[in-house]
Design a protein around this motif. Structure first.
Motif, PDB file in Angstrom:
ATOM      1  N   GLN A 288       1.167  -1.502   0.108  1.00  0.00           N
ATOM      2  CA  GLN A 288       0.142   0.273  -0.056  1.00  0.00           C
ATOM      3  C   GLN A 288       1.079   1.807   0.388  1.00  0.00           C
ATOM      4  N   ALA A 289       1.808   1.220   0.309  1.00  0.00           N
ATOM      5  CA  ALA A 289       2.696   2.288   0.198  1.00  0.00           C
ATOM      6  C   ALA A 289       3.487   3.063  -1.044  1.00  0.00           C
ATOM      7  N   GLN A 290       3.944   1.194  -0.319  1.00  0.00           N
ATOM      8  CA  GLN A 290       5.136   1.389  -2.737  1.00  0.00           C
ATOM      9  C   GLN A 290       3.473   1.909  -3.489  1.00  0.00           C
ATOM     10  N   PHE A 291       2.203   1.778  -3.331  1.00  0.00           N
ATOM     11  CA  PHE A 291       1.128   2.371  -4.551  1.00  0.00           C
ATOM     12  C   PHE A 291       0.945   2.988  -4.656  1.00  0.00           C
ATOM     13  N   ALA A 292       1.207   4.087  -3.197  1.00  0.00           N
ATOM     14  CA  ALA A 292       0.853   5.291  -2.878  1.00  0.00           C
ATOM     15  C   ALA A 292       1.836   6.486  -3.676  1.00  0.00           C
ATOM     16  N   LYS A 293       3.215   5.386  -3.431  1.00  0.00           N
ATOM     17  CA  LYS A 293       4.173   7.058  -4.398  1.00  0.00           C
ATOM     18  C   LYS A 293       4.556   6.013  -5.698  1.00  0.00           C
ATOM     19  N   PHE A 294       3.566   4.815  -6.065  1.00  0.00           N
ATOM     20  CA  PHE A 294       3.847   4.803  -7.193  1.00  0.00           C
ATOM     21  C   PHE A 294       2.375   5.895  -8.208  1.00  0.00           C
ATOM     22  N   GLN A 295       1.164   6.110  -6.760  1.00  0.00           N
ATOM     23  CA  GLN A 295       0.704   6.890  -8.315  1.00  0.00           C
ATOM     24  C   GLN A 295       0.960   8.128  -7.790  1.00  0.00           C
ATOM     25  N   GLN A 296       1.849   8.859  -7.153  1.00  0.00           N
ATOM     26  CA  GLN A 296       2.569  10.414  -6.798  1.00  0.00           C
ATOM     27  C   GLN A 296       3.296  10.136  -8.127  1.00  0.00           C
ATOM     28  N   HIS A 297       4.239   9.377  -8.517  1.00  0.00           N
ATOM     29  CA  HIS A 297       5.257   9.839  -9.702  1.00  0.00           C
ATOM     30  C   HIS A 297       5.126   9.057 -10.892  1.00  0.00           C
ATOM     31  N   PHE A 298       4.050   8.282 -11.268  1.00  0.00           N
ATOM     32  CA  PHE A 298       3.529   7.526 -12.586  1.00  0.00           C
ATOM     33  C   PHE A 298       2.602   7.647 -13.199  1.00  0.00           C
ATOM     34  N   MET A 299       1.264   8.295 -12.176  1.00  0.00           N
ATOM     35  CA  MET A 299       0.460   8.137 -13.202  1.00  0.00           C
ATOM     36  C   MET A 299      -0.211   9.684 -13.170  1.00  0.00           C
ATOM     37  N   MET A 300      -0.909   9.950 -14.377  1.00  0.00           N
ATOM     38  CA  MET A 300      -1.367  10.647 -15.027  1.00  0.00           C
ATOM     39  C   MET A 300      -2.378  10.984 -16.095  1.00  0.00           C
ATOM     40  N   LYS A 301      -3.215  11.786 -15.435  1.00  0.00           N
ATOM     41  CA  LYS A 301      -4.613  11.397 -16.540  1.00  0.00           C
ATOM     42  C   LYS A 301      -4.902  12.930 -17.205  1.00  0.00           C
ATOM     43  N   LYS A 302      -5.127  12.299 -18.650  1.00  0.00           N
ATOM     44  CA  LYS A 302      -5.316  13.051 -19.975  1.00  0.00           C
ATOM     45  C   LYS A 302      -6.702  12.574 -20.391  1.00  0.00           C
ATOM     46  N   TRP A 303      -7.510  13.318 -20.271  1.00  0.00           N
ATOM     47  CA  TRP A 303      -8.737  13.901 -21.501  1.00  0.00           C
ATOM     48  C   TRP A 303      -9.777  12.771 -20.724  1.00  0.00           C
ATOM     49  N   GLY A 304      -9.295  12.997 -19.106  1.00  0.00           N
ATOM     50  CA  GLY A 304     -10.609  12.283 -18.112  1.00  0.00           C
ATOM     51  C   GLY A 304      -9.925  10.751 -17.897  1.00  0.00           C
ATOM     52  N   ILE A 305      -9.364  10.232 -18.717  1.00  0.00           N
ATOM     53  CA  ILE A 305      -8.969   8.669 -18.970  1.00  0.00           C
ATOM     54  C   ILE A 305      -7.079   8.809 -17.850  1.00  0.00           C
ATOM     55  N   TRP A 306      -7.419   7.506 -16.562  1.00  0.00           N
ATOM     56  CA  TRP A 306      -6.103   7.728 -16.331  1.00  0.00           C
ATOM     57  C   TRP A 306      -5.166   6.572 -16.929  1.00  0.00           C
ATOM     58  N   SER A 307      -4.226   6.778 -17.123  1.00  0.00           N
ATOM     59  CA  SER A 307      -2.694   5.289 -17.437  1.00  0.00           C
ATOM     60  C   SER A 307      -1.643   5.931 -16.690  1.00  0.00           C
ATOM     61  N   VAL A 308      -0.908   4.784 -16.571  1.00  0.00           N
ATOM     62  CA  VAL A 308       0.622   5.128 -15.951  1.00  0.00           C
ATOM     63  C   VAL A 308       1.549   4.864 -16.961  1.00  0.00           C
ATOM     64  N   ARG A 309       2.476   6.068 -16.446  1.00  0.00           N
ATOM     65  CA  ARG A 309       3.534   6.388 -17.144  1.00  0.00           C
ATOM     66  C   ARG A 309       4.635   5.804 -17.013  1.00  0.00           C
ATOM     67  N   GLU A 310       5.238   5.633 -18.323  1.00  0.00           N
ATOM     68  CA  GLU A 310       6.830   4.411 -17.799  1.00  0.00           C
ATOM     69  C   GLU A 310       7.772   4.642 -17.785  1.00  0.00           C
ATOM     70  N   TYR A 311       8.082   6.416 -17.248  1.00  0.00           N
ATOM     71  CA  TYR A 311       9.192   7.051 -16.040  1.00  0.00           C
ATOM     72  C   TYR A 311       8.262   8.118 -16.073  1.00  0.00           C
ATOM     73  N   PRO A 312       8.752   8.469 -14.724  1.00  0.00           N
ATOM     74  CA  PRO A 312       8.155   9.358 -13.490  1.00  0.00           C
ATOM     75  C   PRO A 312       7.844  10.577 -14.188  1.00  0.00           C
ATOM     76  N   GLN A 313       7.044  11.499 -13.274  1.00  0.00           N
ATOM     77  CA  GLN A 313       6.796  12.424 -13.371  1.00  0.00           C
ATOM     78  C   GLN A 313       7.930  13.231 -14.128  1.00  0.00           C
ATOM     79  N   GLY A 314       7.952  14.063 -15.264  1.00  0.00           N
ATOM     80  CA  GLY A 314       9.553  14.816 -15.587  1.00  0.00           C
ATOM     81  C   GLY A 314      10.395  14.430 -15.442  1.00  0.00           C
ATOM     82  N   VAL A 315      10.806  13.167 -16.534  1.00  0.00           N
ATOM     83  CA  VAL A 315      11.668  12.041 -16.801  1.00  0.00           C
ATOM     84  C   VAL A 315      10.989  11.264 -18.387  1.00  0.00           C
ATOM     85  N   ASP A 316      11.868  11.606 -19.268  1.00  0.00           N
ATOM     86  CA  ASP A 316      11.591  11.569 -20.548  1.00  0.00           C
ATOM     87  C   ASP A 316      12.275  10.427 -21.005  1.00  0.00           C
ATOM     88  N   GLY A 317      11.808   9.526 -21.339  1.00  0.00           N
ATOM     89  CA  GLY A 317      12.671   7.747 -22.172  1.00  0.00           C
ATOM     90  C   GLY A 317      12.351   7.925 -23.636  1.00  0.00           C
TER      91      GLY A 317
END
Length: 431
Positions: A288-317
């Protein structure tokens, strides 16, 4: 006559050029109109997919069963495993093990002795035998490692066998497979006790924490099925992992440098989704602690749909064989496996959101009792989707409603221009 002939020929050429230009213009107009119409129809269809809910019959997800019917035919009558092996380092193995694991989720729900239960047992045993005997699945792994064939091979294979033992333990037969599972767990335990780093190798001098999480999950399965034999090992192993988290995000890293005893690759979406699919059975609080950090750094919402980033927020790859395609920062594999991660961590809203987004973007097709995705071009994607779809989480009072409205508003904006254009055409030619 020469002058008149030249004028006549020139006139004909001009007429022909005008005809050609007219037909080209007509074709372009019709293409634009058809394209606009197709786009509007697709957007409408996409919006309906956000309301998808699986059909359950006799405690089984009928859609997942239809997917397994397609995969069964694909695995046994085509060279799909060989094709996936050419695309991914463990393509044949992953295709086979995920097929088997999806069947274990089916087996745990259906009635003992039912036709589906019997089929599930046959297919799980077939998948396990393929992993154990088929050179295509086994050849890429190194038998000389501290843990023979490495953490990836033993983690996934052991977990499949453990899930088989759990699903069929009430039937009280096939003691040979139970003993095989115990020996395999002993091997994992022995290798960890002898290891000088927090992670076991998957390949020579190469280690991925996600594979080690599978090994830990396998030991956890053993202790939940039989007596608790590996409690101390699991605690020591998990403590070691927690002492080597990524300092920036607080998450488990993607890969580890064994020689330097340091993080080689920082957290990635694909491995985070995978690990969070197994961590709850190892340590629910840590998960649960890891999932909270996962949500913070990897999840994003585009056009109302949530998805998972491959790289953390602010990092491109860039995308690779682990991530699959990356579109606007969204990881394909990370978002598909995120369905399972959300389900295992009891995140009902995210589970429904991720699942229905795949139904919208995966172009599902139904034919002859089979269900497939992506126009049957990537069986390994079908295997992943079958695995993340087969389990019934039976969420109690899930707290989400009408979350689709934001996507509906974006859709109205997207189709406003093509609808206006099509409306003008309709008024001009039909009224």
């Amino acid at each position: 006559m020469g002058i008149y002939s030249e004028l006549y020929i020139s006139f004909l050429l001009k007429i022909n050029i005008l005809h050609i230009m007219y037909f080209i213009n007509l074709i372009l107009k019709r293409s634009i109109q058809l394209g606009a119409l197709w786009f509007v129809v697709w957007v409408i269809w996409a919006n309906t997919q956000l309301y998808y809910t699986p059909t359950w019959a006799q405690k089984v997800n009928s859609d997942a069963l239809a997917q397994l019917k397609y995969l069964k035919k694909t695995l046994k009558t085509t060279d799909a495993a060989a094709q996936m092996q050419q695309l991914y380092p463990e393509g044949a193995f992953f295709l086979t093990v995920l097929y088997g694991l999806a069947w274990t989720d089916i087996a745990e729900k259906v009635d003992t002795g039912s036709v589906i239960m019997q089929e599930a047992e046959r297919e799980i045993v077939w998948a396990f035998n393929q992993l154990s005997e088929d050179s295509l699945c086994k050849a890429v792994f190194d038998s000389t490692l501290l843990l023979n064939y490495g953490a990836f091979y033993n983690g996934w294979r052991g977990y499949l066998l453990g899930r088989y033992c759990m699903a069929f333990r009430k039937q009280g037969h096939d003691e040979e497979r139970y003993e095989h599972f115990r020996y395999l767990c002993d091997d994992i335990n022995t290798a960890f006790l002898a290891a000088k780093s927090p992670y076991l190798e998957s390949y020579l001098h190469q280690s991925w924490p996600a594979d080690n999480i599978l090994c830990l999950a396998t030991l956890s399965l053993h202790d939940s099925i039989f007596h608790e034999a590996f409690t101390d090992t699991r605690k020591r192993w998990l403590d070691s992992i927690q002492q080597h988290l990524d300092p920036t995000t607080g998450l488990i890293p993607h890969s580890y440098h064994l020689t330097a005893n340091e993080i080689r690759e920082t957290p990635r979406g694909c491995s985070q989704s995978m690990m969070l699919s197994f961590l709850p059975m190892i340590d629910s609080a840590f998960s649960q602690a890891q999932f909270a950090k996962f949500q913070q750094h990897f999840m994003m919402k585009k056009w109302g749909i949530w998805s998972v980033r491959e790289y953390p927020q602010g990092v491109d790859g860039k995308g690779d064989v682990d991530s699959g395609p990356i579109i606007l920062g969204v990881g394909g594999a990370a978002s598909i496996v995120g369905i399972r991660a959300a389900g295992e961590n009891q995140k009902a809203f995210l589970h429904a959101n991720f699942r229905n987004a795949i139904e919208m973007l995966g172009f599902p097709s139904h034919f002859n009792g089979e269900k497939s995705y992506l126009l049957k071009q990537l069986p390994i994607a079908d295997a992943f989707i079958a695995w993340v779809s087969a389990k019934d989480y039976d969420f109690k009072n899930p707290k989400y409603a009408y979350w689709q409205w934001e996507f509906h508003l974006w859709s109205l904006l997207l189709v406003s221009a093509p609808c206006y254009y099509l409306g003008l055409y309709f008024v001009k030619y039909f009224l």
